[in-house]
Write a protein that holds these residues in place. Structure first.
Motif, PDB file in Angstrom:
ATOM      1  N   GLY A  40      38.291 112.699  40.042  1.00  0.00           N
ATOM      2  CA  GLY A  40      37.142 111.979  39.503  1.00  0.00           C
ATOM      3  C   GLY A  40      37.509 110.980  38.423  1.00  0.00           C
ATOM      4  O   GLY A  40      36.653 110.224  37.961  1.00  0.00           O
ATOM      5  N   LYS A  41      38.790 110.966  38.015  1.00  0.00           N
ATOM      6  CA  LYS A  41      39.259 110.011  37.006  1.00  0.00           C
ATOM      7  C   LYS A  41      40.526 109.329  37.520  1.00  0.00           C
ATOM      8  O   LYS A  41      41.236 109.857  38.372  1.00  0.00           O
ATOM      9  CB  LYS A  41      39.557 110.724  35.684  1.00  0.00           C
ATOM     10  N   TRP A  42      40.792 108.164  36.994  1.00  0.00           N
ATOM     11  CA  TRP A  42      42.077 107.524  37.243  1.00  0.00           C
ATOM     12  C   TRP A  42      43.105 108.159  36.319  1.00  0.00           C
ATOM     13  O   TRP A  42      42.771 108.630  35.218  1.00  0.00           O
ATOM     14  CB  TRP A  42      41.993 106.027  36.983  1.00  0.00           C
ATOM     15  N   LEU A  43      44.358 108.177  36.763  1.00  0.00           N
ATOM     16  CA  LEU A  43      45.438 108.764  35.970  1.00  0.00           C
ATOM     17  C   LEU A  43      46.637 107.821  35.950  1.00  0.00           C
ATOM     18  O   LEU A  43      47.055 107.333  37.000  1.00  0.00           O
ATOM     19  CB  LEU A  43      45.856 110.115  36.559  1.00  0.00           C
ATOM     20  N   VAL A  44      47.164 107.586  34.752  1.00  0.00           N
ATOM     21  CA  VAL A  44      48.446 106.894  34.608  1.00  0.00           C
ATOM     22  C   VAL A  44      49.467 107.942  34.192  1.00  0.00           C
ATOM     23  O   VAL A  44      49.424 108.472  33.079  1.00  0.00           O
ATOM     24  CB  VAL A  44      48.367 105.759  33.565  1.00  0.00           C
ATOM     25  N   LEU A  45      50.346 108.286  35.126  1.00  0.00           N
ATOM     26  CA  LEU A  45      51.428 109.241  34.889  1.00  0.00           C
ATOM     27  C   LEU A  45      52.705 108.449  34.668  1.00  0.00           C
ATOM     28  O   LEU A  45      53.090 107.638  35.522  1.00  0.00           O
ATOM     29  CB  LEU A  45      51.569 110.166  36.096  1.00  0.00           C
ATOM     30  N   PHE A  46      53.366 108.667  33.542  1.00  0.00           N
ATOM     31  CA  PHE A  46      54.556 107.860  33.255  1.00  0.00           C
ATOM     32  C   PHE A  46      55.668 108.721  32.678  1.00  0.00           C
ATOM     33  O   PHE A  46      55.427 109.657  31.919  1.00  0.00           O
ATOM     34  CB  PHE A  46      54.225 106.706  32.303  1.00  0.00           C
ATOM     35  N   SER A  47      56.888 108.409  33.073  1.00  0.00           N
ATOM     36  CA  SER A  47      58.049 109.163  32.609  1.00  0.00           C
ATOM     37  C   SER A  47      58.873 108.325  31.643  1.00  0.00           C
ATOM     38  O   SER A  47      58.822 107.098  31.655  1.00  0.00           O
ATOM     39  CB  SER A  47      58.919 109.578  33.801  1.00  0.00           C
ATOM     40  N   HIS A  48      59.633 109.023  30.814  1.00  0.00           N
ATOM     41  CA  HIS A  48      60.558 108.353  29.904  1.00  0.00           C
ATOM     42  C   HIS A  48      61.860 109.143  29.884  1.00  0.00           C
ATOM     43  O   HIS A  48      61.872 110.342  30.175  1.00  0.00           O
ATOM     44  CB  HIS A  48      59.964 108.219  28.499  1.00  0.00           C
ATOM     45  N   PRO A  49      62.993 108.504  29.562  1.00  0.00           N
ATOM     46  CA  PRO A  49      64.283 109.183  29.644  1.00  0.00           C
ATOM     47  C   PRO A  49      64.449 110.366  28.700  1.00  0.00           C
ATOM     48  O   PRO A  49      64.983 111.396  29.106  1.00  0.00           O
ATOM     49  CB  PRO A  49      65.289 108.072  29.314  1.00  0.00           C
ATOM     50  N   ALA A  50      63.994 110.236  27.455  1.00  0.00           N
ATOM     51  CA  ALA A  50      64.223 111.333  26.511  1.00  0.00           C
ATOM     52  C   ALA A  50      63.376 111.163  25.263  1.00  0.00           C
ATOM     53  O   ALA A  50      63.049 110.041  24.864  1.00  0.00           O
ATOM     54  CB  ALA A  50      65.705 111.397  26.116  1.00  0.00           C
ATOM     55  N   ASP A  51      63.030 112.286  24.656  1.00  0.00           N
ATOM     56  CA  ASP A  51      62.354 112.263  23.366  1.00  0.00           C
ATOM     57  C   ASP A  51      63.313 111.761  22.280  1.00  0.00           C
ATOM     58  O   ASP A  51      64.533 111.801  22.441  1.00  0.00           O
ATOM     59  CB  ASP A  51      61.885 113.675  22.989  1.00  0.00           C
ATOM     60  N   PHE A  52      62.745 111.325  21.177  1.00  0.00           N
ATOM     61  CA  PHE A  52      63.531 110.885  20.016  1.00  0.00           C
ATOM     62  C   PHE A  52      64.518 109.773  20.371  1.00  0.00           C
ATOM     63  O   PHE A  52      65.655 109.755  19.901  1.00  0.00           O
ATOM     64  CB  PHE A  52      64.266 112.068  19.366  1.00  0.00           C
ATOM     65  N   THR A  53      64.085 108.859  21.234  1.00  0.00           N
ATOM     66  CA  THR A  53      64.887 107.676  21.531  1.00  0.00           C
ATOM     67  C   THR A  53      64.043 106.454  21.181  1.00  0.00           C
ATOM     68  O   THR A  53      62.817 106.480  21.304  1.00  0.00           O
ATOM     69  CB  THR A  53      65.309 107.634  23.007  1.00  0.00           C
ATOM     70  N   ASP A  76      42.905 108.559  32.361  1.00  0.00           N
ATOM     71  CA  ASP A  76      43.660 109.439  31.481  1.00  0.00           C
ATOM     72  C   ASP A  76      45.137 109.068  31.507  1.00  0.00           C
ATOM     73  O   ASP A  76      45.628 108.491  32.496  1.00  0.00           O
ATOM     74  CB  ASP A  76      43.498 110.895  31.901  1.00  0.00           C
ATOM     75  N   LEU A  77      45.844 109.427  30.457  1.00  0.00           N
ATOM     76  CA  LEU A  77      47.283 109.205  30.345  1.00  0.00           C
ATOM     77  C   LEU A  77      48.002 110.548  30.369  1.00  0.00           C
ATOM     78  O   LEU A  77      47.515 111.536  29.802  1.00  0.00           O
ATOM     79  CB  LEU A  77      47.616 108.485  29.040  1.00  0.00           C
ATOM     80  N   LEU A  78      49.167 110.576  30.998  1.00  0.00           N
ATOM     81  CA  LEU A  78      49.975 111.794  31.055  1.00  0.00           C
ATOM     82  C   LEU A  78      51.442 111.403  31.068  1.00  0.00           C
ATOM     83  O   LEU A  78      51.914 110.737  31.992  1.00  0.00           O
ATOM     84  CB  LEU A  78      49.627 112.600  32.316  1.00  0.00           C
ATOM     85  N   GLY A  79      52.160 111.785  30.011  1.00  0.00           N
ATOM     86  CA  GLY A  79      53.575 111.460  29.909  1.00  0.00           C
ATOM     87  C   GLY A  79      54.447 112.564  30.487  1.00  0.00           C
ATOM     88  O   GLY A  79      53.977 113.675  30.763  1.00  0.00           O
ATOM     89  N   LEU A  80      55.730 112.279  30.631  1.00  0.00           N
ATOM     90  CA  LEU A  80      56.689 113.260  31.151  1.00  0.00           C
ATOM     91  C   LEU A  80      58.095 112.882  30.736  1.00  0.00           C
ATOM     92  O   LEU A  80      58.453 111.699  30.736  1.00  0.00           O
ATOM     93  CB  LEU A  80      56.622 113.317  32.681  1.00  0.00           C
ATOM     94  N   SER A  81      58.885 113.874  30.371  1.00  0.00           N
ATOM     95  CA  SER A  81      60.336 113.716  30.312  1.00  0.00           C
ATOM     96  C   SER A  81      60.969 115.078  30.543  1.00  0.00           C
ATOM     97  O   SER A  81      60.306 116.114  30.509  1.00  0.00           O
ATOM     98  CB  SER A  81      60.815 113.128  28.977  1.00  0.00           C
ATOM     99  N   ILE A  82      62.259 115.063  30.802  1.00  0.00           N
ATOM    100  CA  ILE A  82      62.969 116.304  31.067  1.00  0.00           C
ATOM    101  C   ILE A  82      63.412 116.889  29.737  1.00  0.00           C
ATOM    102  O   ILE A  82      64.594 116.967  29.403  1.00  0.00           O
ATOM    103  CB  ILE A  82      64.141 116.044  32.035  1.00  0.00           C
ATOM    104  N   ASP A  83      62.422 117.257  28.936  1.00  0.00           N
ATOM    105  CA  ASP A  83      62.615 117.890  27.640  1.00  0.00           C
ATOM    106  C   ASP A  83      61.620 119.041  27.538  1.00  0.00           C
ATOM    107  O   ASP A  83      60.654 119.105  28.303  1.00  0.00           O
ATOM    108  CB  ASP A  83      62.358 116.896  26.491  1.00  0.00           C
ATOM    109  N   SER A  84      61.837 119.922  26.571  1.00  0.00           N
ATOM    110  CA  SER A  84      60.935 121.057  26.401  1.00  0.00           C
ATOM    111  C   SER A  84      59.654 120.624  25.702  1.00  0.00           C
ATOM    112  O   SER A  84      59.601 119.573  25.056  1.00  0.00           O
ATOM    113  CB  SER A  84      61.618 122.144  25.567  1.00  0.00           C
TER     114      SER A  84
END
Length: 219
Positions: A40-53, A76-84
């Protein structure tokens, strides 16, 4: 292509436009999130290489500053990276403390790389263990409508994703296309005629006419 690479591709095919986006059920900084939560909403899902960069920090601040503009587009916005999630939480707190920017959207913890692999965010030619700068726009029915990849060395333009979401919504609502660098309020492109008779009639239909295949109109 080696047998090993063929197996990897078979297991993790790239997502494709106008097909259902890969489902996920992931831990985030705001609790568990599933793709179906965004129905029911649009979503922008985006990844980044690493936190603290540094480059990723500039991008996250830009997305955070545009949060209300995306919300106004039912997005809505939803980020992602391979970090905890703990690294995410610490990074978000650092951004607020050092730059005064409050990151209000969730960030997926993807230590297993399950979501990153499902969306083709891992590019071995760039890095085997970090997600590249990938951005996916998913519509309210869970269909993948756009995807854009950037190299690790260069940040994205968040304004472009705002523009693209608005353009997609305009096209869907009005059955039109949008020209290069279209902005809300600009004229849109009328679908070209499908028969010779319709092409002959196009000039007199009241559009901003250039040729039978190229006409615009204001909404």
């Amino acid at each position: 292509m080696t047998e090993e690479s063929q197996i990897t591709y078979t297991q993790n095919p790239m997502p494709r436009l106008n097909e259902p986006a890969p489902a996920f059920d992931a831990v985030t900084t705001h609790g568990q999130r599933k793709l179906t939560d965004y129905k029911g909403k649009w979503l922008v899902l985006f990844s980044h290489p690493a936190d603290f960069t540094p480059v990723c920090t500039t991008e996250f601040m830009a997305f955070a500053r545009a949060h209300d503009k995306f919300a106004a587009l039912n997005t809505d916005l939803l980020g992602l990276s391979i970090d905890s999630k703990y690294a995410h939480i610490a990074w978000v707190r650092s951004i607020k403390e050092n730059f005064g920017v409050d990151v209000k959207f969730p960030i997926i913890e993807d230590l297993s790389m399950k979501v990153a692999n499902a969306y083709g965010m891992i590019m071995p030619g760039a890095d085997d263990t970090s997600a590249v700068r990938a951005t996916f726009i998913i519509d309210p029915e869970g269909i993948l409508r756009a995807m854009v990849y950037y190299p690790m060395s260069n940040g994205r333009s968040v304004d472009e994703f705002l523009r693209l979401v608005a353009a997609l919504q305009t096209s869907d609502a009005n059955k039109v296309a949008t020209p290069e660098n279209w902005q809300p309020g600009d004229a849109v492109i009328v679908p070209p005629p499908q028969t010779t008779a319709a092409a002959e009639a196009r000039k007199g239909e009241g559009f901003e006419y250039t040729d039978w295949y190229f006409s615009k109109k204001s909404l």
